[in-house]
Motif scaffolding. Structure first.
Motif, mmCIF file in Angstrom:
data_model
loop_
_atom_site.group_PDB
_atom_site.id
_atom_site.type_symbol
_atom_site.label_atom_id
_atom_site.label_comp_id
_atom_site.label_asym_id
_atom_site.label_seq_id
_atom_site.Cartn_x
_atom_site.Cartn_y
_atom_site.Cartn_z
ATOM 1 N N ALA A 1 -46.890 -32.019 -10.518
ATOM 2 C CA ALA A 1 -45.675 -32.314 -11.276
ATOM 3 C C ALA A 1 -45.742 -33.758 -11.757
ATOM 4 O O ALA A 1 -46.085 -34.658 -11.000
ATOM 5 N N MET A 2 -45.423 -33.960 -13.022
ATOM 6 C CA MET A 2 -45.517 -35.283 -13.632
ATOM 7 C C MET A 2 -44.132 -35.817 -13.968
ATOM 8 O O MET A 2 -43.334 -35.129 -14.585
ATOM 9 N N ARG A 3 -43.865 -37.019 -13.554
ATOM 10 C CA ARG A 3 -42.579 -37.650 -13.806
ATOM 11 C C ARG A 3 -42.600 -38.496 -15.079
ATOM 12 O O ARG A 3 -41.666 -38.496 -15.850
ATOM 13 N N TYR A 4 -43.665 -39.250 -15.280
ATOM 14 C CA TYR A 4 -43.746 -40.171 -16.403
ATOM 15 C C TYR A 4 -44.619 -39.574 -17.505
ATOM 16 O O TYR A 4 -45.844 -39.662 -17.459
ATOM 17 N N THR A 5 -43.977 -38.961 -18.497
ATOM 18 C CA THR A 5 -44.683 -38.395 -19.641
ATOM 19 C C THR A 5 -44.010 -38.861 -20.933
ATOM 20 O O THR A 5 -42.846 -39.239 -20.933
ATOM 21 N N GLU A 6 -44.770 -38.803 -21.995
ATOM 22 C CA GLU A 6 -44.264 -39.178 -23.317
ATOM 23 C C GLU A 6 -45.194 -38.564 -24.350
ATOM 24 O O GLU A 6 -46.366 -38.329 -24.065
ATOM 25 N N HIS A 7 -44.670 -38.285 -25.519
ATOM 26 C CA HIS A 7 -45.543 -37.821 -26.597
ATOM 27 C C HIS A 7 -46.091 -39.055 -27.306
ATOM 28 O O HIS A 7 -45.492 -40.132 -27.289
ATOM 29 N N TRP A 8 -47.264 -38.910 -27.902
ATOM 30 C CA TRP A 8 -47.867 -39.971 -28.714
ATOM 31 C C TRP A 8 -48.197 -39.322 -30.041
ATOM 32 O O TRP A 8 -49.086 -38.481 -30.116
ATOM 33 N N GLY A 9 -47.438 -39.634 -31.053
ATOM 34 C CA GLY A 9 -47.625 -38.982 -32.344
ATOM 35 C C GLY A 9 -47.207 -37.524 -32.259
ATOM 36 O O GLY A 9 -46.313 -37.157 -31.495
ATOM 37 N N MET B 1 -39.708 -30.469 -28.769
ATOM 38 C CA MET B 1 -40.843 -30.707 -27.864
ATOM 39 C C MET B 1 -40.959 -32.188 -27.532
ATOM 40 O O MET B 1 -41.160 -32.558 -26.371
ATOM 41 N N LYS B 2 -40.812 -33.041 -28.548
ATOM 42 C CA LYS B 2 -40.891 -34.484 -28.321
ATOM 43 C C LYS B 2 -39.796 -34.946 -27.362
ATOM 44 O O LYS B 2 -40.035 -35.770 -26.484
ATOM 45 N N GLU B 3 -38.601 -34.396 -27.525
ATOM 46 C CA GLU B 3 -37.490 -34.753 -26.631
ATOM 47 C C GLU B 3 -37.793 -34.323 -25.199
ATOM 48 O O GLU B 3 -37.488 -35.040 -24.253
ATOM 49 N N ALA B 4 -38.398 -33.164 -25.037
ATOM 50 C CA ALA B 4 -38.710 -32.657 -23.698
ATOM 51 C C ALA B 4 -39.811 -33.461 -23.019
ATOM 52 O O ALA B 4 -39.863 -33.537 -21.790
ATOM 53 N N LEU B 5 -40.681 -34.072 -23.805
ATOM 54 C CA LEU B 5 -41.802 -34.842 -23.258
ATOM 55 C C LEU B 5 -41.395 -36.292 -23.006
ATOM 56 O O LEU B 5 -42.063 -37.233 -23.416
ATOM 57 N N HIS B 6 -40.277 -36.477 -22.318
ATOM 58 C CA HIS B 6 -39.782 -37.786 -21.918
ATOM 59 C C HIS B 6 -39.604 -37.780 -20.401
ATOM 60 O O HIS B 6 -39.605 -36.738 -19.759
ATOM 61 N N VAL B 7 -39.364 -38.948 -19.861
ATOM 62 C CA VAL B 7 -39.084 -39.089 -18.442
ATOM 63 C C VAL B 7 -37.805 -38.331 -18.107
ATOM 64 O O VAL B 7 -36.804 -38.470 -18.802
ATOM 65 N N PRO B 8 -37.801 -37.487 -17.035
ATOM 66 C CA PRO B 8 -36.556 -36.830 -16.631
ATOM 67 C C PRO B 8 -35.478 -37.886 -16.374
ATOM 68 O O PRO B 8 -35.761 -38.961 -15.892
ATOM 69 N N GLY B 9 -34.257 -37.568 -16.716
ATOM 70 C CA GLY B 9 -33.175 -38.534 -16.594
ATOM 71 C C GLY B 9 -32.934 -39.243 -17.915
ATOM 72 O O GLY B 9 -31.924 -39.872 -18.124
ATOM 73 N N GLY C 1 -33.464 -37.397 -20.797
ATOM 74 C CA GLY C 1 -33.478 -36.262 -21.708
ATOM 75 C C GLY C 1 -34.710 -35.394 -21.598
ATOM 76 O O GLY C 1 -34.806 -34.361 -22.228
ATOM 77 N N GLY C 2 -35.658 -35.804 -20.774
ATOM 78 C CA GLY C 2 -36.913 -35.065 -20.659
ATOM 79 C C GLY C 2 -36.892 -34.021 -19.569
ATOM 80 O O GLY C 2 -35.891 -33.809 -18.888
ATOM 81 N N SER C 3 -38.019 -33.355 -19.417
ATOM 82 C CA SER C 3 -38.187 -32.304 -18.417
ATOM 83 C C SER C 3 -39.354 -32.658 -17.505
ATOM 84 O O SER C 3 -40.261 -33.381 -17.915
ATOM 85 N N VAL C 4 -39.344 -32.146 -16.293
ATOM 86 C CA VAL C 4 -40.513 -32.291 -15.432
ATOM 87 C C VAL C 4 -41.624 -31.453 -16.051
ATOM 88 O O VAL C 4 -41.400 -30.316 -16.458
ATOM 89 N N THR C 5 -42.797 -32.042 -16.168
ATOM 90 C CA THR C 5 -43.939 -31.322 -16.713
ATOM 91 C C THR C 5 -44.955 -31.095 -15.604
ATOM 92 O O THR C 5 -44.996 -31.839 -14.630
ATOM 93 N N TYR C 6 -45.760 -30.062 -15.764
ATOM 94 C CA TYR C 6 -46.760 -29.717 -14.760
ATOM 95 C C TYR C 6 -48.127 -29.763 -15.411
ATOM 96 O O TYR C 6 -48.381 -29.059 -16.388
ATOM 97 N N LEU C 7 -49.007 -30.612 -14.877
ATOM 98 C CA LEU C 7 -50.352 -30.770 -15.399
ATOM 99 C C LEU C 7 -51.293 -29.900 -14.570
ATOM 100 O O LEU C 7 -51.390 -30.063 -13.356
ATOM 101 N N CYS C 8 -51.952 -28.973 -15.241
ATOM 102 C CA CYS C 8 -52.847 -28.027 -14.589
ATOM 103 C C CYS C 8 -54.278 -28.320 -15.011
ATOM 104 O O CYS C 8 -54.576 -28.352 -16.210
ATOM 105 N N THR C 9 -55.147 -28.534 -14.019
ATOM 106 C CA THR C 9 -56.555 -28.807 -14.274
ATOM 107 C C THR C 9 -57.403 -27.869 -13.422
ATOM 108 O O THR C 9 -56.893 -27.170 -12.547
ATOM 109 N N SER C 10 -58.705 -27.904 -13.678
ATOM 110 C CA SER C 10 -59.630 -27.072 -12.913
ATOM 111 C C SER C 10 -60.965 -27.782 -12.805
ATOM 112 O O SER C 10 -61.415 -28.424 -13.760
ATOM 113 N N SER C 11 -61.602 -27.654 -11.639
ATOM 114 C CA SER C 11 -62.952 -28.196 -11.485
ATOM 115 C C SER C 11 -63.935 -27.306 -12.245
ATOM 116 O O SER C 11 -63.575 -26.219 -12.718
#
Length: 163
Positions: free
Chosen positions: A37-45, A8-16, A18-28
């Motif tokens: 679609a999020m390009r710049y993601t990283e895990h923290w702890g 999971m930590k490896e996947a939560l990196h910037v694509p290119g 070793g990471g994957s594109v992530t999708y952030l879903c929110t609601s009002s």
């Protein structure tokens, strides 16, 4: 309490990187959804996901009304297998100008902005050829997701709670 696996930590990196594109879903509050679609993601702890706030107008409005959100990864890998998760929890956009002592589930605003406040400079996309000039995105802050639940999105296991 959740704990990210190494995969999971490896996947939560910037694509290119070793990471994957992530999708952030929110609601009002009224239930109007938004997905980005999020390009710049990283895990923290072991239980936080960081996302660069560059073009998150609807997302930011939703998070101010309703902090509940989901980050999804559905990334099949060559040769079989893949990365298929939904990370659910509460998120906040830590913007420049916020009180440096602001604390979000144990993460201080100053810590996040000092470390990840210039994401574009820290993690430049290597897959863009150097002869192509593109506009540098202006970062406005960092979205911090405190993950409370993790679900599978793997075919045949969709919706199964992992943690």
């Amino acid at each position: 309490m959740v704990k990210f696996t190494d995969e999971m930590k490896e996947a939560l990196h910037v694509p290119g990187k070793g990471g994957s594109v992530t999708y952030l879903c929110t609601s009002s509050l009224e239930g109007k959804p938004n997905i980005a679609a999020m390009r710049y993601t990283e895990h923290w702890g072991d239980d936080k996901v960081l996302i660069a706030d560059m073009f998150l107008l609807k997302t930011k409005m939703n998070l101010k009304e309703n902090p509940e959100c989901v980050i999804a990864i559905a990334h099949p890998l060559a040769g079989g297998g893949g990365r298929y998760w939904a990370f659910k929890g509460k998120a906040v956009d830590i913007e420049y100008g916020i009180d440096p002592e602001f604390d979000w589930y144990g993460v201080k605003a100053k810590e996040i902005l000092d470390e990840w406040g210039d994401w574009h400079g820290k993690e430049p996309p290597e897959e863009v050829p150097p002869d192509i000039v593109y506009t540098k995105a202006a970062q406005r802050g960092v979205v911090v997701l405190h993950v409370e639940e993790i679900y599978s999105l793997k075919p045949g296991e969709v919706g199964k709670r992992i943690q």
